[in-house]
Scaffold this motif. Structure first.
Motif, PDB file in Angstrom:
ATOM      1  N   UNK A 269      17.865  20.127  21.799  1.00  0.00           N
ATOM      2  CA  UNK A 269      18.922  20.671  21.011  1.00  0.00           C
ATOM      3  C   UNK A 269      18.235  22.048  20.413  1.00  0.00           C
ATOM      4  N   UNK A 270      18.660  22.960  19.454  1.00  0.00           N
ATOM      5  CA  UNK A 270      18.139  23.915  19.081  1.00  0.00           C
ATOM      6  C   UNK A 270      17.817  23.829  17.477  1.00  0.00           C
ATOM      7  N   UNK A 271      17.476  22.756  17.219  1.00  0.00           N
ATOM      8  CA  UNK A 271      17.112  22.602  15.701  1.00  0.00           C
ATOM      9  C   UNK A 271      15.871  23.170  15.355  1.00  0.00           C
ATOM     10  N   UNK A 272      16.129  23.937  14.096  1.00  0.00           N
ATOM     11  CA  UNK A 272      14.795  24.541  13.871  1.00  0.00           C
ATOM     12  C   UNK A 272      14.358  24.389  12.345  1.00  0.00           C
ATOM     13  N   UNK A 273      15.152  23.565  11.432  1.00  0.00           N
ATOM     14  CA  UNK A 273      14.869  22.992  10.343  1.00  0.00           C
ATOM     15  C   UNK A 273      15.894  22.435   9.904  1.00  0.00           C
ATOM     16  N   UNK A 274      16.200  22.466   8.336  1.00  0.00           N
ATOM     17  CA  UNK A 274      17.381  21.579   7.832  1.00  0.00           C
ATOM     18  C   UNK A 274      17.367  20.147   7.912  1.00  0.00           C
ATOM     19  N   UNK A 275      15.999  19.557   7.719  1.00  0.00           N
ATOM     20  CA  UNK A 275      15.963  18.136   8.143  1.00  0.00           C
ATOM     21  C   UNK A 275      16.093  17.397   6.648  1.00  0.00           C
TER      22      UNK A 275
ATOM     23  N   UNK B 198      13.374  11.490  17.069  1.00  0.00           N
ATOM     24  CA  UNK B 198      12.907  12.284  18.255  1.00  0.00           C
ATOM     25  C   UNK B 198      13.535  13.459  18.020  1.00  0.00           C
ATOM     26  N   UNK B 199      12.655  14.752  17.673  1.00  0.00           N
ATOM     27  CA  UNK B 199      12.949  16.089  17.916  1.00  0.00           C
ATOM     28  C   UNK B 199      12.440  16.536  18.987  1.00  0.00           C
ATOM     29  N   UNK B 200      11.987  16.221  20.090  1.00  0.00           N
ATOM     30  CA  UNK B 200      11.531  16.677  21.268  1.00  0.00           C
ATOM     31  C   UNK B 200      12.409  17.887  21.967  1.00  0.00           C
ATOM     32  N   UNK B 201      11.719  19.058  22.183  1.00  0.00           N
ATOM     33  CA  UNK B 201      12.685  20.043  22.863  1.00  0.00           C
ATOM     34  C   UNK B 201      13.500  20.798  21.763  1.00  0.00           C
ATOM     35  N   UNK B 202      13.214  20.938  20.478  1.00  0.00           N
ATOM     36  CA  UNK B 202      13.825  21.588  19.645  1.00  0.00           C
ATOM     37  C   UNK B 202      13.131  22.849  19.232  1.00  0.00           C
ATOM     38  N   UNK B 203      13.346  23.660  18.227  1.00  0.00           N
ATOM     39  CA  UNK B 203      12.736  24.834  17.755  1.00  0.00           C
ATOM     40  C   UNK B 203      11.686  24.755  16.659  1.00  0.00           C
ATOM     41  N   UNK B 204      11.159  23.552  16.381  1.00  0.00           N
ATOM     42  CA  UNK B 204      10.416  23.205  15.428  1.00  0.00           C
ATOM     43  C   UNK B 204       8.867  23.900  15.589  1.00  0.00           C
TER      44      UNK B 204
END
Length: 253
Positions: free
Chosen positions: A74-80, A94-100
């Motif tokens: 996805x495109x999650x960058x924060x807000x966790x 699993x945050x693989x493939x995001x904008x972290x």
């Protein structure tokens, strides 16, 4: 397909409170937020929302029993920060493939006290120097990062798989049982083959023996016939000689 519609279809005539596992991968979120999930999913333990266009988890409902959350690609960058409050029993994320991109983006995960495994494959954060050491230091509750612990030991099978193995018995028992069954089947097969071979050999021997008897009988009959012919010939010769002798006697007189 829209996320709301997909979630509705995945219910499959169940009520939200009956759902334990929900997979809605590859559908589409309209505004980058979680849609269609509500606080009614009180028993949900596994949630997968891979490649749905999420940019935030701020609208994730309260899921008190959620253990596994997969929001990769996805495109999650924060807000966790919502995870600690809404998913207190989360153990795998699993945050693989995001904008972290950096450690500050995942710092809020310190408050997810039960988190044991975190995946960040294909995120920019993995390019940082001392990435692994930094994450383990930042999140001391973690046991596994990207599938490996701090000693580079690979993550074992899930607890569910382990439970199944325990029920099935100690490792090796199943293989031994299969070997024993194979040996028994092999023995039975050998016995059957030996028995069949024996019978076939017996049948062949009987046929050969019968053939010998037939040949012997035919030879005996031929010998008898030859004997009869010889005897008849001898008797004929004798009668001829007797007749000649009698003729000679008549001439003398």
């Amino acid at each position: 397909m829209e996320m709301k519609k997909r979630i509705s279809l995945e219910l499959r005539n169940k009520s939200p409170a009956e759902v334990v596992e929900l997979l809605v991968d590859n559908c589409r979120s309209g505004d980058g937020e979680v849609e269609g999930l509500t606080d009614e999913y009180t028993e949900l333990e596994i949630l997968s929302m891979v490649n749905v266009g999420l940019s935030s988890l701020s609208k994730l409902p309260s899921l008190p029993k959620l253990r596994k959350l997969d929001v990769s690609d996805n495109t999650i960058a924060g807000g966790l920060d919502t995870l600690a409050e809404k998913c207190p029993n989360l153990t795998y994320l699993n945050l693989s493939g995001n904008k972290i991109k950096d450690l500050s983006s995942i710092e809020v995960l310190q408050n997810v006290k039960n988190l044991k495994s975190l995946d960040l494959y294909s995120c920019e954060i993995t390019l940082l120097d001392d990435y692994r050491d930094g994450v383990f230091e930042l999140l001391p509750q973690l046991t596994f990062l990207d599938g490996y612990d701090q000693e580079d030991n690979e993550v074992p099978d899930s607890e569910a798989d382990s439970d199944e193995d325990d029920e099935a018995g100690p490792p090796g028992d199943e293989d031994e049982d299969e070997d024993e069954e194979d040996e028994e089947e092999g023995s039975e097969g050998d016995e059957g083959e030996v028995g069949l071979s024996y019978l076939m050999k017996e049948g062949i021997q009987d046929e050969e023996d019968d053939g010998d008897y037939v040949e012997e009988d035919e030879e005996d009959e031929e010998e008898e016939e030859d004997g009869d012919e010889d005897g008849a010939g001898d008797r004929g010769e004798k009668r001829k000689r007797d007749a000649e002798d009698e003729g000679d006697d008549d001439d003398d007189e």
